[in-house]
Every structure is written in structure tokens, then in C-alpha cells.
Write a protein that holds these residues in place. Structure first.
Motif, PDB file in Angstrom:
ATOM      1  N   GLY A  70       0.838  -1.198   0.000  1.00  0.00           N
ATOM      2  CA  GLY A  70       0.000   0.000   0.000  1.00  0.00           C
ATOM      3  C   GLY A  70       0.867   1.239   0.000  1.00  0.00           C
ATOM      4  O   GLY A  70       2.013   1.193  -0.455  1.00  0.00           O
ATOM      5  N   PHE A  71       0.366   2.323   0.545  1.00  0.00           N
ATOM      6  CA  PHE A  71       1.173   3.550   0.603  1.00  0.00           C
ATOM      7  C   PHE A  71       0.723   4.399   1.781  1.00  0.00           C
ATOM      8  O   PHE A  71      -0.446   4.363   2.180  1.00  0.00           O
ATOM      9  N   THR A  72       1.645   5.142   2.349  1.00  0.00           N
ATOM     10  CA  THR A  72       1.347   5.821   3.613  1.00  0.00           C
ATOM     11  C   THR A  72       0.322   6.949   3.478  1.00  0.00           C
ATOM     12  O   THR A  72      -0.308   7.308   4.455  1.00  0.00           O
ATOM     13  N   TYR A  73       0.186   7.501   2.266  1.00  0.00           N
ATOM     14  CA  TYR A  73      -0.780   8.585   2.085  1.00  0.00           C
ATOM     15  C   TYR A  73      -2.191   8.053   1.846  1.00  0.00           C
ATOM     16  O   TYR A  73      -3.121   8.829   1.682  1.00  0.00           O
ATOM     17  N   CYS A  74      -2.340   6.746   1.825  1.00  0.00           N
ATOM     18  CA  CYS A  74      -3.656   6.146   1.559  1.00  0.00           C
ATOM     19  C   CYS A  74      -4.648   6.614   2.624  1.00  0.00           C
ATOM     20  O   CYS A  74      -4.396   6.477   3.820  1.00  0.00           O
ATOM     21  N   PRO A  75      -5.770   7.176   2.189  1.00  0.00           N
ATOM     22  CA  PRO A  75      -6.694   7.759   3.169  1.00  0.00           C
ATOM     23  C   PRO A  75      -7.421   6.750   4.045  1.00  0.00           C
ATOM     24  O   PRO A  75      -7.694   7.039   5.204  1.00  0.00           O
ATOM     25  N   ASP A  76      -7.749   5.573   3.527  1.00  0.00           N
ATOM     26  CA  ASP A  76      -8.532   4.678   4.381  1.00  0.00           C
ATOM     27  C   ASP A  76      -8.260   3.190   4.221  1.00  0.00           C
ATOM     28  O   ASP A  76      -8.180   2.479   5.210  1.00  0.00           O
ATOM     29  N   VAL A  77      -8.094   2.727   2.992  1.00  0.00           N
ATOM     30  CA  VAL A  77      -7.975   1.282   2.783  1.00  0.00           C
ATOM     31  C   VAL A  77      -6.741   0.710   3.484  1.00  0.00           C
ATOM     32  O   VAL A  77      -6.847  -0.251   4.260  1.00  0.00           O
ATOM     33  N   CYS A  78      -5.585   1.321   3.248  1.00  0.00           N
ATOM     34  CA  CYS A  78      -4.350   0.795   3.853  1.00  0.00           C
ATOM     35  C   CYS A  78      -4.386   0.841   5.381  1.00  0.00           C
ATOM     36  O   CYS A  78      -4.093  -0.170   6.023  1.00  0.00           O
ATOM     37  N   PRO A  79      -4.725   1.997   5.973  1.00  0.00           N
ATOM     38  CA  PRO A  79      -4.756   2.007   7.438  1.00  0.00           C
ATOM     39  C   PRO A  79      -5.714   0.969   8.011  1.00  0.00           C
ATOM     40  O   PRO A  79      -5.425   0.357   9.054  1.00  0.00           O
ATOM     41  N   ASP A 161      -3.648   3.742  -6.862  1.00  0.00           N
ATOM     42  CA  ASP A 161      -4.644   2.686  -6.941  1.00  0.00           C
ATOM     43  C   ASP A 161      -3.848   1.393  -6.726  1.00  0.00           C
ATOM     44  O   ASP A 161      -2.768   1.240  -7.288  1.00  0.00           O
ATOM     45  N   HIS A 162      -4.342   0.491  -5.906  1.00  0.00           N
ATOM     46  CA  HIS A 162      -3.555  -0.729  -5.683  1.00  0.00           C
ATOM     47  C   HIS A 162      -4.423  -1.877  -5.214  1.00  0.00           C
ATOM     48  O   HIS A 162      -5.465  -1.665  -4.585  1.00  0.00           O
ATOM     49  N   SER A 163      -3.975  -3.093  -5.514  1.00  0.00           N
ATOM     50  CA  SER A 163      -4.701  -4.255  -5.011  1.00  0.00           C
ATOM     51  C   SER A 163      -4.466  -4.335  -3.512  1.00  0.00           C
ATOM     52  O   SER A 163      -3.478  -3.810  -3.000  1.00  0.00           O
TER      53      SER A 163
HETATM   54 NI    NI Z   1      -4.283   2.035   0.157  1.00  0.00          NI
END
Ligand code: NI
Length: 198
Positions: A70-79, A161-163
Motif C-alpha cells: 500500500g502507501f502511507t498517504y492512503c486515506p482509508d484502505v491501507c490504514p 490505486d492498488h490491489s
Molecule cells: Ni491504500
């Protein structure tokens, strides 16, 4: 809506469904269509961890790995997913010592070592953040068949955008299973417990 328009819509939906199914099959079976998909997810890699150390798969030898891209700036999915992994590990108690949770960025341009270090602190204390060059990230993502793409042009505000799968790998780094987005932590913990017991 006219009949012609409606049948066009059905045709489009059917094509989309067919594409989705074939993509899934490719992912499951591998491009050749033969053999098991098991060996096709994951592999060796060379990246830089959140302390600035160069690491390869060998550095995690002997421990199960729970891997998420994922990525650290991801607003919701990653966290959300990283939090689910954290809760699952908490539920495993002492067994969690046998698992390394790994967060791999798909946005190495912004997610440098310091950014990764500050970010993984929000989650389970044993989290390892992995970044590296654009090429290193691409190579690792490819071995896990992770899809990602930059969305937007603003250098500070673009998204990726990422799986979004959590991969469970065994002590040799071999793929065991994966968890789809929003898998309840209890379910993740139970599957990990079973894997360790087997
Ligand atoms: Ni994400």
C-alpha cells in the motif's frame, strides 16, 4: 432506456464479468494455466526497511510473514488493513512472535525510509516497513502479482490505486494463503493459528 441501449449495457456487463473471471484465473493459475498458483506468489526480493537497512527474503527466514502492499498517504484502505493485521497479531498473543508483519510501499517516491518509520509506528510494534528504489518496488510487487498505479498528477496529492490483499507466507517465504480486503481480524488470526499448528 431503449431495448438496444439495454442490450448494449448487458453486453458490456457480460464482457466485464468475463474479463474479471479470466483475470482471476490468470492470477490463480499463472499465465501458463498449469500447475498450482502457490509458487507463483512471492519470491525473493531486495528492499530497504524502515531503519534504512537493505533486506532480502533471507532476513525473515524462519518466521511466518504477513505481507501487505500500500502507501502511507492512503486515506482509508491501507490504514484499515494494517489495523486489521495489528488486531489479528494482538489476538494471537505469544504466537505473534513467530510472525513478521510487513508493509511494502507501492509509492517509494514519497514513502522514503523516514516516512515509513513514522508510519509503521501507528501499528503493531513488530511491523517492518519496506521501501526502496522504484525498480525494487516494481520487482517485489511483480513477484506478489500486486497491481498499482498512480492516480492524479499533483506531486503532493496524488493517490495510488492498488490491489489490497494480505498475504500469509510460511517460514520459507512460500505463499500459504491471502486475505481479501476487510477480512475480520479474528478470521485472519484463526487461519494463522492453523497454519502455525500444521
Ligand atoms: Ni491504500
Amino acid at each position: 432506456m431503449g431495448t438496444a441501449r439495454l442490450s448494449l449495457l448487458f453486453a458490456a456487463a457480460a464482457i466485464a464479468a468475463a474479463v474479471a473471471v479470466s483475470l482471476f484465473m490468470v492470477w490463480r493459475e499463472g499465465p501458463a494455466g498449469g500447475g498450482s498458483g502457490v509458487a507463483l506468489i512471492g519470491g525473493d526480493f531486495r528492499m530497504v526497511d524502515h531503519t534504512g537497512r537493505t533486506v532480502t527474503g533471507d532476513d525473515f527466514a524462519g518466521r511466518y510473514r504477513l505481507v501487505y502492499f500500500g502507501f502511507t498517504y492512503c486515506p482509508d484502505v491501507c490504514p484499515t488493513e494494517l489495523q486489521n493485521m495489528t488486531v489479528a497479531l494482538d489476538q494471537l498473543g505469544p504466537l505473534a512472535d513467530r510472525i513478521v508483519p510487513i508493509f511494502v510501499t507501492v509509492d517509494p517516491v514519497r514513502d522514503d525510509v523516514a516516512t515509513m518509520a513514522a508510519y509503521v509506528e501507528h501499528f503493531h510494534p513488530s511491523f517492518v516497513g519496506l521501501t526502496g528504489s522504484v525498480e525494487q518496488v516494481a520487482a517485489t510487487a511483480r513477484t506478489f502479482r500486486v497491481y498499482y498505479a498512480k492516480v492524479g498528477d499533483d506531486p503532493d496529492a496524488y493517490l495510488m490505486d492498488h490491489s489490497s490483499y494480505v498475504y500469509l507466507m510460511d517460514r520459507d517465504g512460500v505463499y500459504v494463503t491471502h486475505f481479501t480486503p476487510n477480512t475480520p481480524p479474528e478470521q485472519m488470526a484463526e487461519r494463522i493459528r492453523r497454519t502455525i499448528a500444521s
